[in-house]
Enzyme design. Structure first.
Site, PDB file in Angstrom:
ATOM      1  N   HIS A 189     108.970-108.097  50.947  1.00 49.64           N
ATOM      2  CA  HIS A 189     110.258-107.402  50.941  1.00 49.64           C
ATOM      3  C   HIS A 189     110.739-107.198  49.502  1.00 49.64           C
ATOM      4  CE1 HIS A 189     111.401-108.564  55.220  1.00 49.64           C
ATOM      5  NE2 HIS A 189     110.532-109.522  54.967  1.00 49.64           N
ATOM      6  N   GLU A 214     110.427-112.340  49.656  1.00 45.81           N
ATOM      7  CA  GLU A 214     111.283-111.339  49.013  1.00 45.81           C
ATOM      8  C   GLU A 214     110.950-111.253  47.525  1.00 45.81           C
ATOM      9  OE1 GLU A 214     113.694-109.498  50.445  1.00 45.81           O
ATOM     10  OE2 GLU A 214     114.182-110.557  52.319  1.00 45.81           O
ATOM     11  N   HIS A 224     107.806-104.671  54.485  1.00 46.69           N
ATOM     12  CA  HIS A 224     108.822-104.584  55.534  1.00 46.69           C
ATOM     13  C   HIS A 224     108.848-103.180  56.127  1.00 46.69           C
ATOM     14  CE1 HIS A 224     113.210-105.828  56.753  1.00 46.69           C
ATOM     15  NE2 HIS A 224     112.404-105.772  57.776  1.00 46.69           N
ATOM     16  N   ASP A 230     111.855-101.164  52.095  1.00 49.85           N
ATOM     17  CA  ASP A 230     111.386-102.115  51.081  1.00 49.85           C
ATOM     18  C   ASP A 230     109.982-102.618  51.386  1.00 49.85           C
ATOM     19  OD1 ASP A 230     112.857-103.477  53.298  1.00 49.85           O
ATOM     20  OD2 ASP A 230     112.304-105.305  52.234  1.00 49.85           O
TER      21      ASP A 230
HETATM   22 ZN   LIG Z   1     113.095-106.404  53.851  1.00 49.42          ZN
END
Ligand SMILES: [Zn+2]
Length: 190
Positions: free
Chosen positions: A45, A127, A166, A176
């Site tokens: 992400h 992330e 994602h 993303d």
């Molecule tokens: Zn995401």
């Protein structure tokens, strides 16, 4: 400065689900994976809070349910949701862990991978601090590679061919990590 060289494999304790030697931030934004379900997908992400601003404390605050809704107009809507990821890689390559890999983090939302829905059940969510259009930093690719190599070593059910964005599991809803993310660069390192 290189945080994790291309040969480095981050040590991960598969029993506790923790990366050794990285900052751990406690949160209750997770729950158990469904019985018998093991992680077999890695989802990458991108995130920034506020959008396109880097370096603040707000991602930790979002994932621990303590994002102050009045600090930025964008935060009010974000603060009502309960979300998390297993780990975050900051712009300087620092890795922060929020959720043990054996548990279910809340990062993918409504999603499907090869027809299988609810990706949170069977994925690890990582992330990267960034935006869809801003080139990610070399230190982030190095840390991401080291983390994924560590995950592959600790969890044999994961596979280097099952690392997606994602946007791949929530098309039309999520974009993303974005066009700025260099998949070739990542794939060459894992
Ligand atoms: Zn995401």
């Amino acid at each position: 400065m290189s945080v994790h060289s291309s040969a480095h494999i981050l040590p991960i304790d598969a029993k506790t689900g923790l990366v050794l030697g990285v900052r751990q931030v406690l949160t209750n934004h997770y729950d158990a994976r469904p019985a018998g379900v093991v992680p077999d997908l890695i989802i990458v992400h991108g995130i920034s809070l506020p959008p396109a601003e880097f370096g603040g404390p707000w991602i930790d605050r979002l994932f621990t349910g303590s994002l102050p809704p009045d600090v930025h107009p964008y935060f009010a809507a974000m603060a009502v949701g309960r979300v998390s990821a297993h780990a975050l890689i900051r712009r300087d390559g620092e890795i922060v862990q929020y959720v043990p890999f054996g548990e279910r983090a809340w990062h993918a939302g409504r999603s499907a991978y090869l027809g299988r829905e609810a990706c949170n059940d069977f994925s690890v969510g990582i992330e990267l601090e960034g935006t869809d259009e801003t080139a990610y930093e070399a230190a982030q690719y190095e840390s991401l590679g080291a983390l994924i190599r560590g995950l592959l070593a600790a969890y044999p059910t994961l596979g280097r061919e099952r690392v997606v964005g994602h946007s791949d599991v929530a098309p039309g809803r999520k974009t993303d990590p974005g066009v700025a993310f260099d998949w070739g660069r990542l794939r060459a390192s894992i």
